[in-house]
Design an enzyme around this catalytic site. Sequence first.
Site, PDB file in Angstrom:
ATOM      1  N   ASP A  64      23.531  43.119  58.321  1.00 54.92           N
ATOM      2  CA  ASP A  64      23.242  41.477  58.486  1.00 54.92           C
ATOM      3  C   ASP A  64      22.188  41.068  57.631  1.00 54.92           C
ATOM      4  OD1 ASP A  64      22.662  38.911  59.251  1.00 54.92           O
ATOM      5  OD2 ASP A  64      23.114  39.573  61.690  1.00 54.92           O
ATOM      6  N   SER A 143      24.506  28.053  42.835  1.00 56.33           N
ATOM      7  CA  SER A 143      25.551  26.991  43.166  1.00 56.33           C
ATOM      8  C   SER A 143      24.971  25.945  42.074  1.00 56.33           C
ATOM      9  CB  SER A 143      25.745  26.729  44.565  1.00 56.33           C
ATOM     10  OG  SER A 143      26.289  25.636  44.809  1.00 56.33           O
ATOM     11  N   TYR A 156      22.974  23.203  52.270  1.00 60.88           N
ATOM     12  CA  TYR A 156      23.237  24.172  51.353  1.00 60.88           C
ATOM     13  C   TYR A 156      22.506  24.159  50.115  1.00 60.88           C
ATOM     14  CZ  TYR A 156      26.595  26.766  48.334  1.00 60.88           C
ATOM     15  OH  TYR A 156      26.903  27.876  47.550  1.00 60.88           O
ATOM     16  N   LYS A 160      20.264  26.441  48.313  1.00 64.04           N
ATOM     17  CA  LYS A 160      20.508  27.004  46.869  1.00 64.04           C
ATOM     18  C   LYS A 160      19.461  26.565  45.700  1.00 64.04           C
ATOM     19  CE  LYS A 160      24.212  29.704  47.380  1.00 64.04           C
ATOM     20  NZ  LYS A 160      24.027  31.099  47.292  1.00 64.04           N
ATOM     21  N   VAL A 189      35.616  29.006  42.978  1.00 68.13           N
ATOM     22  CA  VAL A 189      36.473  30.030  43.120  1.00 68.13           C
ATOM     23  C   VAL A 189      37.473  30.001  44.283  1.00 68.13           C
ATOM     24  CG1 VAL A 189      36.457  32.702  43.499  1.00 68.13           C
ATOM     25  CG2 VAL A 189      34.384  31.433  41.909  1.00 68.13           C
ATOM     26  N   GLY A 193      36.854  32.113  51.750  1.00 71.66           N
ATOM     27  CA  GLY A 193      36.056  31.391  52.172  1.00 71.66           C
ATOM     28  C   GLY A 193      36.569  30.035  51.889  1.00 71.66           C
TER      29      GLY A 193
END
Length: 263
Positions: A64, A143, A156, A160, A189, A193
Amino acid sequence: MAHRVQDKVIIVTGAAQGIGFGIAEMLAQEGARVVIADKQAEKGEAAAAKICAAGHTAIFQYADVTREADCAALVQIAVQRFGKLDGLVNNAGWFPRATLEETSTELWEAIMNVNVRSAFYCCKYAIPAMQHAGGGSIVNIGSIHGLQASANLVAYGAAKGALLNLTRTLAGAYGADRIRCNYLIPGWVLSEGEIALAESRGGDVNELRAQGAQLLFGRHQTPQDAAYAVVYLISDESSQVTGSIFHIDAGMSSLIFKARHVA
């Protein structure tokens, strides 16, 4: 036949599936000894077994990566098993969509932990091992949202963006030790997820494929598209490349879509 990353020892986080597995698999095909790190134990073991069944070298290590102790143990096990560490691919990530109003403190912390804290922990323990080995290469999977604003990816995007600054900081700080650090931006992609996220919002894989057909090259990207670039950044071919942003995104960061003829 010589391979591009022959005998290099590489850790890939979040490598039980998706982009991470594509990267781990291609690195192994190119001669690397790969440590697959993930907290999905069953999928991670299966990923390593698949690579080994093809005649390459990989092991799975539960980690983790939001926990410092797990990251320290991950590096230690890689060195104990293979004698050194040459590379690290910080791929583990999580991208729930939420506006500022929808982002709780708990969600903010969780997104930061997966996307930034994990890379910090892994680098903290990997870099001394690379120094001992005489150098190495770190690839942080970034990203386009680290460069461009998106109102429903507040945490997010911030994470990033922080990862990009960490990349550049480490590139400058450890260049004299022959340790390189680069930021790779994959495109859209069609990963497990991404499919799960679409389904949670009432969509499905067919809808995603229709959207992918509108992209510049007429399809979503594959994990292998990103993996080719990672192999280059890990290999000695990129020995003069550090602190760089690699756009492997089929033009998405430039908002390029297929031209349409208008009748």
